[in-house]
Scaffold this motif. Structure first.
Motif, short mmCIF file in Angstrom:
data_model
loop_
_atom_site.label_atom_id
_atom_site.label_comp_id
_atom_site.label_asym_id
_atom_site.label_seq_id
_atom_site.Cartn_x
_atom_site.Cartn_y
_atom_site.Cartn_z
N GLY A 24 -9.82 -0.29 -1.20
CA GLY A 24 -8.33 -0.15 -1.78
C GLY A 24 -8.20 0.58 -2.92
O GLY A 24 -7.42 0.30 -3.72
N VAL A 25 -9.00 1.56 -3.21
CA VAL A 25 -8.75 2.62 -4.30
C VAL A 25 -7.75 3.74 -3.92
O VAL A 25 -8.14 4.40 -2.78
N GLY A 26 -6.89 3.95 -4.68
CA GLY A 26 -5.55 4.92 -4.39
C GLY A 26 -5.90 5.96 -5.61
O GLY A 26 -5.96 5.65 -6.58
N CYS A 70 -6.15 6.77 5.46
CA CYS A 70 -5.59 7.45 4.15
C CYS A 70 -4.31 7.91 4.61
O CYS A 70 -3.88 8.14 5.69
N GLN A 90 0.46 6.06 -6.98
CA GLN A 90 1.07 4.72 -6.68
C GLN A 90 0.37 4.03 -5.66
O GLN A 90 0.78 2.81 -5.60
N ARG A 91 -0.25 4.56 -4.87
CA ARG A 91 -0.72 3.96 -3.73
C ARG A 91 -2.21 3.20 -3.73
O ARG A 91 -2.60 3.51 -4.79
N LYS A 92 -2.57 2.35 -2.88
CA LYS A 92 -3.76 1.57 -2.92
C LYS A 92 -4.66 1.97 -1.94
O LYS A 92 -5.09 1.31 -1.39
N MET A 93 -4.31 3.12 -1.42
CA MET A 93 -5.19 4.10 -0.62
C MET A 93 -5.47 5.37 -1.02
O MET A 93 -4.44 5.87 -1.57
N THR A 95 -5.23 9.53 -1.09
CA THR A 95 -4.15 10.36 -0.30
C THR A 95 -4.99 11.72 -0.28
O THR A 95 -5.37 12.08 -1.28
#
Length: 112
Positions: A24-26, A70, A90-93, A95
């Motif tokens: 869950g690393v964005g 992703c 801002q995401r938890k995935m 990009t």
């Protein structure tokens, strides 16, 4: 955190996208796609060595990124690039942001 990688380097480590998705690393990964091992090719040209094995076939990085779970995008302007990076933070995935060397962000080989 932000990663900027060439297309060849990205191919060496693309499987790490799965780890980042699972954890869950964005973060944004900007892939600079010049369809080559560009630095090696440029050094070979400068040294007048025939360029063998440095021009790459690059796959559809957007499709692969989406396959890993992703978010993926290909911005066509600096404004879209800035928006993509901001949204990625801002995401938890992860990009994946692909910039094509011959795409609309470039003019005469220079980022516009």
């Amino acid at each position: 955190m932000l990663a900027i990688v060439g297309d060849g380097s990205f191919l060496y480590t693309i499987e790490e996208l799965a780890t980042a998705v699972e954890a869950g690393v964005g973060f944004p990964v900007i892939v600079w796609n010049n369809r080559a091992y560009g630095e090696i090719r440029d050094a070979m040209v400068q040294a007048q060595i025939p360029t063998v094995g440095v021009d790459l076939y690059t796959p559809d990085f957007l499709a692969i990124a989406k396959g890993f779970g992703c978010f993926a995008t290909r911005p066509e302007s600096l404004g879209e690039l800035a928006t993509a990076v901001h949204a990625a933070l801002q995401r938890k995935m992860p990009t994946v942001i692909v910039i094509d060397n011959d795409g609309p962000l470039f003019s005469l080989g220079r980022l516009q």
